[in-house]
Design a protein around this motif. Structure first.
Motif, mmCIF file in Angstrom:
data_model
loop_
_atom_site.group_PDB
_atom_site.id
_atom_site.type_symbol
_atom_site.label_atom_id
_atom_site.label_comp_id
_atom_site.label_asym_id
_atom_site.label_seq_id
_atom_site.Cartn_x
_atom_site.Cartn_y
_atom_site.Cartn_z
ATOM 1 N N SER A 31 -23.077 0.070 6.808
ATOM 2 C CA SER A 31 -22.676 -1.222 7.095
ATOM 3 C C SER A 31 -21.598 -1.814 6.135
ATOM 4 C CB SER A 31 -24.014 -2.238 7.066
ATOM 5 O OG SER A 31 -24.741 -1.657 7.999
ATOM 6 N N ILE A 32 -21.590 -1.583 4.679
ATOM 7 C CA ILE A 32 -20.753 -1.967 3.796
ATOM 8 C C ILE A 32 -19.220 -1.669 3.866
ATOM 9 C CG2 ILE A 32 -20.392 -1.831 1.287
ATOM 10 C CD1 ILE A 32 -23.251 -2.219 0.878
ATOM 11 N N MET A 33 -19.328 -0.179 4.117
ATOM 12 C CA MET A 33 -17.926 0.471 4.236
ATOM 13 C C MET A 33 -17.296 0.142 5.558
ATOM 14 S SD MET A 33 -17.422 1.881 1.736
ATOM 15 C CE MET A 33 -15.928 2.631 2.279
ATOM 16 N N LYS A 34 -17.948 -0.205 6.590
ATOM 17 C CA LYS A 34 -17.422 -0.428 7.880
ATOM 18 C C LYS A 34 -16.928 -2.052 7.698
ATOM 19 C CE LYS A 34 -18.199 -0.271 12.754
ATOM 20 N NZ LYS A 34 -17.312 -1.359 13.329
ATOM 21 N N GLY A 35 -17.701 -2.731 7.160
ATOM 22 C CA GLY A 35 -17.070 -4.398 6.779
ATOM 23 C C GLY A 35 -15.859 -4.267 5.997
ATOM 24 N N LEU A 36 -15.860 -3.357 4.861
ATOM 25 C CA LEU A 36 -14.888 -3.513 4.010
ATOM 26 C C LEU A 36 -13.591 -2.892 4.472
ATOM 27 C CD1 LEU A 36 -16.702 -2.446 0.597
ATOM 28 C CD2 LEU A 36 -16.067 -4.473 1.384
ATOM 29 N N LEU A 37 -13.764 -1.823 5.429
ATOM 30 C CA LEU A 37 -12.607 -1.183 5.812
ATOM 31 C C LEU A 37 -11.879 -1.951 7.001
ATOM 32 C CD1 LEU A 37 -13.607 2.585 5.994
ATOM 33 C CD2 LEU A 37 -11.448 1.784 5.041
ATOM 34 N N GLU A 38 -12.664 -2.752 7.783
ATOM 35 C CA GLU A 38 -12.202 -3.672 8.715
ATOM 36 C C GLU A 38 -11.446 -4.797 8.165
ATOM 37 O OE1 GLU A 38 -15.713 -4.628 11.123
ATOM 38 O OE2 GLU A 38 -15.714 -3.145 12.586
ATOM 39 N N GLY A 39 -12.078 -5.485 6.919
ATOM 40 C CA GLY A 39 -11.326 -6.524 6.220
ATOM 41 C C GLY A 39 -9.904 -5.854 5.603
ATOM 42 N N LEU A 40 -10.028 -4.744 5.067
ATOM 43 C CA LEU A 40 -8.914 -3.937 4.535
ATOM 44 C C LEU A 40 -8.015 -3.878 5.608
ATOM 45 C CD1 LEU A 40 -7.944 -3.313 1.577
ATOM 46 C CD2 LEU A 40 -8.887 -0.868 2.207
ATOM 47 N N ASN A 41 -8.347 -3.293 6.623
ATOM 48 C CA ASN A 41 -7.273 -2.856 7.736
ATOM 49 C C ASN A 41 -6.652 -4.243 8.275
ATOM 50 O OD1 ASN A 41 -6.266 -0.917 9.852
ATOM 51 N ND2 ASN A 41 -7.367 -2.121 11.366
ATOM 52 N N TYR A 42 -7.267 -5.269 8.604
ATOM 53 C CA TYR A 42 -6.849 -6.496 8.756
ATOM 54 C C TYR A 42 -5.643 -6.984 7.673
ATOM 55 C CZ TYR A 42 -6.337 -11.505 9.216
ATOM 56 O OH TYR A 42 -5.637 -12.856 9.551
ATOM 57 N N MET A 43 -6.045 -6.781 6.686
ATOM 58 C CA MET A 43 -4.924 -7.154 5.544
ATOM 59 C C MET A 43 -3.687 -6.214 5.644
ATOM 60 S SD MET A 43 -7.332 -7.938 1.914
ATOM 61 C CE MET A 43 -5.543 -7.754 1.034
ATOM 62 N N HIS A 44 -4.033 -4.936 5.914
ATOM 63 C CA HIS A 44 -2.816 -4.027 5.883
ATOM 64 C C HIS A 44 -1.967 -4.432 7.036
ATOM 65 C CE1 HIS A 44 -5.026 -0.914 2.992
ATOM 66 N NE2 HIS A 44 -4.806 -2.073 2.432
ATOM 67 N N ASN A 45 -2.605 -4.746 7.998
ATOM 68 C CA ASN A 45 -2.003 -4.948 9.448
ATOM 69 C C ASN A 45 -1.145 -6.121 8.965
ATOM 70 O OD1 ASN A 45 -2.723 -2.971 10.922
ATOM 71 N ND2 ASN A 45 -4.633 -3.923 11.720
ATOM 72 N N LYS A 46 -1.602 -7.161 8.388
ATOM 73 C CA LYS A 46 -0.636 -8.327 7.778
ATOM 74 C C LYS A 46 0.528 -7.822 6.903
ATOM 75 C CE LYS A 46 -2.943 -11.558 10.076
ATOM 76 N NZ LYS A 46 -2.011 -12.576 10.931
ATOM 77 N N GLY A 47 0.637 -6.781 6.364
ATOM 78 C CA GLY A 47 1.362 -6.482 5.362
ATOM 79 C C GLY A 47 0.916 -6.715 3.772
ATOM 80 N N ILE A 48 -0.091 -6.958 3.613
ATOM 81 C CA ILE A 48 -0.760 -7.237 2.433
ATOM 82 C C ILE A 48 -1.559 -6.175 1.820
ATOM 83 C CG2 ILE A 48 -2.300 -9.019 1.346
ATOM 84 C CD1 ILE A 48 -1.407 -10.848 3.489
ATOM 85 N N MET A 49 -1.537 -6.001 0.560
ATOM 86 C CA MET A 49 -2.446 -4.984 -0.231
ATOM 87 C C MET A 49 -3.222 -6.075 -1.337
ATOM 88 S SD MET A 49 0.354 -2.449 -1.819
ATOM 89 C CE MET A 49 1.872 -3.121 -2.688
ATOM 90 N N HIS A 50 -4.501 -5.544 -1.535
ATOM 91 C CA HIS A 50 -5.467 -6.168 -2.327
ATOM 92 C C HIS A 50 -4.878 -5.749 -3.995
ATOM 93 C CE1 HIS A 50 -8.979 -7.373 -4.460
ATOM 94 N NE2 HIS A 50 -9.065 -8.235 -3.732
ATOM 95 N N ARG A 51 -4.959 -4.502 -4.205
ATOM 96 C CA ARG A 51 -4.605 -3.905 -5.597
ATOM 97 C C ARG A 51 -5.587 -4.234 -6.524
ATOM 98 N NH1 ARG A 51 1.608 -5.059 -7.222
ATOM 99 N NH2 ARG A 51 0.710 -7.139 -7.184
ATOM 100 N N ASP A 52 -6.713 -4.572 -6.200
ATOM 101 C CA ASP A 52 -7.830 -4.756 -7.230
ATOM 102 C C ASP A 52 -9.116 -4.625 -6.752
ATOM 103 O OD1 ASP A 52 -8.840 -5.064 -9.998
ATOM 104 O OD2 ASP A 52 -8.912 -7.113 -9.971
#
Length: 524
Positions: A241-262
């Motif tokens: 559950s944790i990994m699925k949620g984190l990857l969905e949030g991360l994929n949304y960011m990446h589709n927006k052309g944004i990287m978190h980096r921390d």
């Protein structure tokens, strides 16, 4: 040099965008008249005609501009007291007008219209532009966090009763730091772009002469780091559950052309206690747009979690892509799976060195206790070569999420399957086996700790390879929780709430931080 006008001439307006919010409003001036307003992603444009073919003025949506909502008098608890303090306000008055204000310009530009049209404009601007009037629109209940540059308060928006965590910054303190203003503006701009259930939400930003108030989503769960420090173990289902949620949030960011980096344990939080489905990514202080070159910070992140292509970067002019976040998330999956750090070490220097080498032990006994699909995904996420690493989009399609869970659960609901009972027994037995293995584990062998809490070998402080920006000035002053939000309750509002000022001990704190942070800052 001071600006003389709020609006810019139309010949400076470069965009041809005609899509956006369209409103007919009354522009207050010496010659009050109706104008046609177009609100786009980056500009507010005034037109002379209803067909929106004759633009004549515009203003860009940026930090140079603010807006103010004018209302009829509010309903007060005590009419003899001020209507500028939220704790004395029962309900807000009706919206009358909206003013645009520009830095260093004495005059403002005011618009009136129907309540419906003005409310649409206010809703639009609230997501994109700083506004004035925090104290009269919020009830502040208690301080829940404190740092050298910022404090966090539990507050409630009077208009709709939404509870928020309001992070209040002292502008003077932040702006004095190197890249302090740029870092804060960048974080706010990034968060305004993002709107996803697995990313911490920024509702709106208020600004006064001395302060900036970021109104953030109130998260009532724990930090992932805090759960590990209490020796919390996670079941196979919880990790999924944790990994699925984190990857969905991360994929949304990446589709927006944004990287978190921390991405790290401290920046993973939960909206609700004991609910792994409510996981969110927080702290966007080092986030950046992938195509925004050069980056405000290049070699940055937290050693022990940083992708090899970032921590080994030798030239600030070089860049990297959002795939670096997948590596950091792979480190988190490794810790969830084994209860151990990927790059072990008792000192900062050791962790940096091992992080740079990027040698991961996939043969550890604890990884043999997880499912094959989970281990397969982990290996793909922790590839040292970014060209070989799986993307966030590809990771969501990995068998770990598709085959083991979704397909087998889907089959469980096929009532006419003659093998349903047998399959249920087999599946439940597998869950029990995996969960029991997880619950037996302890972190005694290799404790999880914050990289920034480790000691730095003073003899190696000047080693450029050890220097990495772990925090922006804003994050350096990030707050530490005073008490768990889980146990907060709404009692009487905080009387005498004031704009954040420097703590009396800030100078001493800054001296300590400067001494401690120097080894981490990449110096050219």
């Amino acid at each position: 040099m001071y600006n003389q006008r709020i609006w810019n001439k139309v010949d400076q307006y470069k965009s041809n965008h005609t899509n956006g919010l369209r409103l007919k409003l009354l522009k207050s001036s010496k010659n009050t008249h109706f104008v046609y307003v177009l609100c786009t992603e980056y500009n507010i444009v005034l037109f002379k005609d209803a067909d929106y073919t004759k633009p004549y003025k515009y203003l860009p949506i940026n930090f140079e501009y603010k807006f103010q909502v004018l209302r009829t008098p509010p309903l007060l608890i005590n009419p003899s007291l001020s209507d500028k303090k939220g704790e004395n306000v029962v309900s807000l008055g009706e919206i009358l007008a909206i003013r645009f204000i520009r830095e260093d310009v004495e005059k403002w530009s005011e618009f009136r219209g129907s309540v419906s049209d003005l409310d649409q404009l206010r809703q639009f601007l609230g997501l994109k532009m700083n506004q004035i009037g925090f104290h009269q629109y919020f009830k502040v209940y208690k301080k829940i966090g404190k740092g050298s540059f910022a404090s966090v308060y539990l507050a409630q928006r009077i208009e709709d009763g939404t509870k928020m965590a309001v992070k209040a910054f002292c502008k003077n303190a932040v702006y004095k730091e190197e890249n302090g203003k740029e870092g804060l503006i960048n974080e706010i701009q990034i968060m305004r772009i993002l709107d996803h259930p697995n990313l911490m939400k920024l509702y709106e930003v208020y600004e006064t002469k001395n302060s900036i108030y970021m109104c953030l989503e109130l998260l009532e769960g724990d930090q992932l780091y805090g759960l590990f420090k209490t020796k919390r173990s996670f079941t196979a289902q919880q990790i999924h559950s944790i990994m699925k949620g984190l990857l969905e949030g991360l994929n949304y960011m990446h589709n927006k052309g944004i990287m978190h980096r921390d991405l790290k344990l401290e920046n993973i939080l939960f909206k609700e206690p004991d609910n792994c489905d409510s996981v969110v990514i927080a702290d966007f202080g080092l986030a950046t747009k992938v195509d925004q070159k050069p980056f405000l910070y290049t070699k940055c992140g937290t050693p022990g979690f940083v992708a090899p292509e970032v921590i080994n970067l030798k030239d600030d002019q070089l860049s990297y892509g959002s795939i670096c976040d997948v590596y950091s998330l792979g480190v988190i999956l490794y810790i969830l799976s084994t209860g151990q750090p990927v790059f072990k070490g008792k000192s900062y220097n050791t962790i940096v060195r091992r992080n740079r080498e990027a040698i991961v032990d996939f043969q550890t006994e604890k990884l043999r206790q997880v499912s094959d699909n989970q281990r397969s995904l982990l290996i793909k996420m922790l590839q040292a070569d970014p060209e070989l690493r799986i993307t966030s989009k590809q990771a969501l399609k990995h068998e770990y999420f598709c085959a083991y869970y979704e397909e087998e659960f889907a089959q469980m609901y096929t009532d006419d399957d003659p093998h349903l009972g047998e399959m249920l027994v087999k599946l439940n037995a597998e869950y029990i086996r995996l969960d029991m293995e997880k619950l037996k584990r302890t972190n005694d062998e290799d404790d999880i700790c914050k990289t920034e809490d480790l000691k730095v070998d003073q003899s190696q402080e000047k080693n450029d390879f050890l220097k990495i920006i772990m925090r922006t000035p804003v994050i350096t002053g990030r707050t530490k929780s005073i008490e768990s939000i889980l146990y907060l309750y709404l009692d009487s509002p905080l009387n005498g709430f004031q704009s954040p000022n420097l703590d009396p001990n800030t100078h001493h704190i800054q001296q300590i931080q400067t001494k401690w942070m120097n080894p981490f800052v990449l110096q050219n």
